[in-house]
Design a protein around this motif. Structure first.
Motif, PDB file in Angstrom:
ATOM      1  N   HIS A  17      43.262  42.940  45.111  1.00 22.12           N
ATOM      2  CA  HIS A  17      42.179  42.894  46.089  1.00 22.12           C
ATOM      3  C   HIS A  17      40.937  43.540  45.482  1.00 22.12           C
ATOM      4  O   HIS A  17      40.882  44.749  45.282  1.00 22.12           O
ATOM      5  CB  HIS A  17      42.584  43.606  47.370  1.00 22.12           C
ATOM      6  CG  HIS A  17      43.838  43.043  47.984  1.00 22.12           C
ATOM      7  ND1 HIS A  17      44.004  41.701  48.233  1.00 22.12           N
ATOM      8  CD2 HIS A  17      44.986  43.650  48.395  1.00 22.12           C
ATOM      9  CE1 HIS A  17      45.187  41.495  48.769  1.00 22.12           C
ATOM     10  NE2 HIS A  17      45.810  42.655  48.871  1.00 22.12           N
ATOM     11  N   THR A  64      37.376  42.453  46.421  1.00 18.27           N
ATOM     12  CA  THR A  64      36.279  42.538  47.379  1.00 18.27           C
ATOM     13  C   THR A  64      36.735  42.855  48.799  1.00 18.27           C
ATOM     14  O   THR A  64      35.912  43.194  49.638  1.00 18.27           O
ATOM     15  CB  THR A  64      35.499  41.206  47.405  1.00 18.27           C
ATOM     16  OG1 THR A  64      36.355  40.158  47.899  1.00 18.27           O
ATOM     17  CG2 THR A  64      35.010  40.843  46.012  1.00 18.27           C
ATOM     18  N   TRP A  68      38.977  34.916  48.927  1.00 13.84           N
ATOM     19  CA  TRP A  68      38.085  34.923  47.767  1.00 13.84           C
ATOM     20  C   TRP A  68      38.708  35.673  46.597  1.00 13.84           C
ATOM     21  O   TRP A  68      38.602  35.243  45.444  1.00 13.84           O
ATOM     22  CB  TRP A  68      36.745  35.535  48.151  1.00 13.84           C
ATOM     23  CG  TRP A  68      35.753  35.645  47.043  1.00 13.84           C
ATOM     24  CD1 TRP A  68      35.292  36.779  46.448  1.00 13.84           C
ATOM     25  CD2 TRP A  68      35.098  34.566  46.371  1.00 13.84           C
ATOM     26  NE1 TRP A  68      34.397  36.497  45.458  1.00 13.84           N
ATOM     27  CE2 TRP A  68      34.248  35.141  45.390  1.00 13.84           C
ATOM     28  CE3 TRP A  68      35.142  33.185  46.496  1.00 13.84           C
ATOM     29  CZ2 TRP A  68      33.460  34.364  44.550  1.00 13.84           C
ATOM     30  CZ3 TRP A  68      34.348  32.410  45.655  1.00 13.84           C
ATOM     31  CH2 TRP A  68      33.527  32.997  44.709  1.00 13.84           C
ATOM     32  N   ASP A  69      39.360  36.790  46.887  1.00 15.21           N
ATOM     33  CA  ASP A  69      40.008  37.564  45.817  1.00 15.21           C
ATOM     34  C   ASP A  69      41.072  36.733  45.113  1.00 15.21           C
ATOM     35  O   ASP A  69      41.199  36.774  43.883  1.00 15.21           O
ATOM     36  CB  ASP A  69      40.638  38.829  46.398  1.00 15.21           C
ATOM     37  CG  ASP A  69      39.605  39.850  46.831  1.00 15.21           C
ATOM     38  OD1 ASP A  69      38.435  39.731  46.404  1.00 15.21           O
ATOM     39  OD2 ASP A  69      39.954  40.755  47.605  1.00 15.21           O
ATOM     40  N   LEU A 112      41.132  33.522  44.796  1.00 16.02           N
ATOM     41  CA  LEU A 112      40.508  32.450  44.014  1.00 16.02           C
ATOM     42  C   LEU A 112      39.912  32.975  42.719  1.00 16.02           C
ATOM     43  O   LEU A 112      40.049  32.354  41.657  1.00 16.02           O
ATOM     44  CB  LEU A 112      39.432  31.753  44.847  1.00 16.02           C
ATOM     45  CG  LEU A 112      39.922  30.993  46.093  1.00 16.02           C
ATOM     46  CD1 LEU A 112      38.744  30.427  46.870  1.00 16.02           C
ATOM     47  CD2 LEU A 112      40.880  29.870  45.695  1.00 16.02           C
ATOM     48  N   ILE A 113      39.229  34.123  42.776  1.00 14.60           N
ATOM     49  CA  ILE A 113      38.549  34.607  41.576  1.00 14.60           C
ATOM     50  C   ILE A 113      39.524  35.242  40.585  1.00 14.60           C
ATOM     51  O   ILE A 113      39.222  35.332  39.386  1.00 14.60           O
ATOM     52  CB  ILE A 113      37.437  35.618  41.934  1.00 14.60           C
ATOM     53  CG1 ILE A 113      38.017  36.859  42.618  1.00 14.60           C
ATOM     54  CG2 ILE A 113      36.374  34.950  42.799  1.00 14.60           C
ATOM     55  CD1 ILE A 113      36.973  37.934  42.930  1.00 14.60           C
ATOM     56  N   THR A 114      40.673  35.701  41.067  1.00 14.79           N
ATOM     57  CA  THR A 114      41.666  36.293  40.165  1.00 14.79           C
ATOM     58  C   THR A 114      42.719  35.283  39.708  1.00 14.79           C
ATOM     59  O   THR A 114      43.583  35.629  38.904  1.00 14.79           O
ATOM     60  CB  THR A 114      42.372  37.481  40.844  1.00 14.79           C
ATOM     61  OG1 THR A 114      43.017  37.029  42.050  1.00 14.79           O
ATOM     62  CG2 THR A 114      41.371  38.582  41.170  1.00 14.79           C
ATOM     63  N   GLY A 115      42.638  34.065  40.228  1.00 20.54           N
ATOM     64  CA  GLY A 115      43.614  33.041  39.861  1.00 20.54           C
ATOM     65  C   GLY A 115      44.929  33.155  40.591  1.00 20.54           C
ATOM     66  O   GLY A 115      45.883  32.430  40.268  1.00 20.54           O
ATOM     67  N   ALA A 137      45.993  33.493  47.882  1.00 16.19           N
ATOM     68  CA  ALA A 137      44.899  32.926  48.685  1.00 16.19           C
ATOM     69  C   ALA A 137      45.438  31.963  49.737  1.00 16.19           C
ATOM     70  O   ALA A 137      45.003  31.986  50.906  1.00 16.19           O
ATOM     71  CB  ALA A 137      43.891  32.219  47.772  1.00 16.19           C
TER      72      ALA A 137
END
Length: 334
Positions: free
Chosen positions: A176, A178, A183-184, A186-189, A194
């Motif tokens: 986690h 943000t 979103w976390d 998605l941006i961390t893969g 998600a």
């Protein structure tokens, strides 16, 4: 445009000032005073005196108010009586969860409400129009907590299609960054994390978005009915304007102003009115935390969260006003 934004931001100052007066008066008007409200009816005189000394309740009212406002202006909203953590920290720990829930509920309400309202208006007087009106009335009148329990019982308990509570499966070891779990992921893969968050959001978003959906259907239908009978629409038809252009540029675009106003108001209500929904689904947002704060008489949390929600509501209304000029050029001219 910048002048309008600046003027609206200045209007926020007296609004928050009035809200601070109401909150201050509310706490001091509690039966027996705030110390009794915090300690309960069985509080001893010694305990009441300690609380009055600790929170400054024994000082003159004007001094208490200006001291409290001065702390607010410095970003000090006090600490939670239950968790002993700063109110600001408690708010921003839970605010992303409520924002995710509100966004999905709004997508559901707008994505279904506007097409359904437009479809009903285009079939005015037919069975489909009457059906849409009846469904919108049902959506407005059904209590949110009752709908939440129904959705939870059928889709989570009986069918097992969706999770019944929480924000994410505790067995998932997600990163986690943000605080916004979708979103976390998605941006961390971590796409499984998600997706699991989205599944946990579906049922509370459906329950929370039903009333805004019903209101948007009714407002869209009424606005489209009014616009499609306007003189400029009849003139466009007489000049041979194509049906698609009439629908998109003449009717729908001009019918959007009251709909956008409604969406803005409902967005603010989604953020501030998620108490019942989050409580039913044990969703760790600001709504469920507010409910616990009410029962625990955690007044610093209540005061701080109400002020934060008021600021969010005012900024949402500002965004609605700005969007008017993007949709209707006449607003920019004025």
């Amino acid at each position: 445009m910048l002048r309008t934004i600046g003027r609206r931001l200045l209007f926020l100052i007296p609004t928050l000032f009035g809200l601070s007066l109401l909150l201050f008066a509310w706490v001091r008007a509690l039966p027996g005073g705030p110390a009794i409200a915090l300690l309960g009816e069985k509080a001893t005189p010694e305990a009441i005196e300690r609380v009055n000394e600790l929170y400054g309740f024994n000082r003159p009212l004007y001094e208490q108010y200006f001291t409290w406002v001065g702390r607010l202006l410095q970003g000090d909203f006090g600490s939670s009586i239950v968790t002993s953590r700063p109110v600001v920290e408690e708010f921003f720990r839970r605010f992303p969860a409520t924002i995710e829930l509100s966004i999905l509920a709004l997508i559901f309400a707008v994505g279904v409400g506007i097409p359904l309202g437009y479809w009903a208006a285009r079939r005015h007087g037919r069975l489909s129009d009457h059906s849409a009106v009846v469904l919108s009335l049902v959506g407005i009148t059904i209590p949110v907590f009752f709908l939440a329990f129904i959705l939870k019982y059928f889709f989570a308990v009986q069918l097992g299609w969706l999770p019944s509570d929480g924000r994410q499966d505790p067995r998932i070891d997600a990163t986690h960054v943000t605080g916004f779990y979708v979103w976390d992921g998605l941006i961390t893969g971590e796409f499984d994390a998600a997706w699991d968050t989205v599944l946990h959001l579906v049922l509370p978003a459906l329950a929370l978005g039903t009333i805004p959906l019903a209101i948007i259907v009714r407002i869209t239908r009424a606005s489209v009915l009014e616009v499609q009978n306007a003189d400029y629409v009849r003139t466009g038809k007489a000049k041979g304007v194509t049906s698609s252009t009439l629908r998109s540029r003449f009717i729908l675009r001009n019918a959007m102003l009251p709909v956008i106003t409604t969406i803005g108001l409902q967005t603010g209500l989604l953020i501030s009115g998620a108490v019942l929904t989050e409580t039913v689904f044990a969703f760790p947002g600001i709504g469920s935390f507010l409910a616990r704060a009410i029962f625990a008489r955690d007044f610093p949390v209540l005061q701080g969260f109400i002020i934060f929600i008021a600021i969010a509501y005012a900024l949402i209304n500002l965004a609605v006003d700005v969007s008017y000029s993007l949709i209707d050029p006449r607003v920019r001219v004025q």
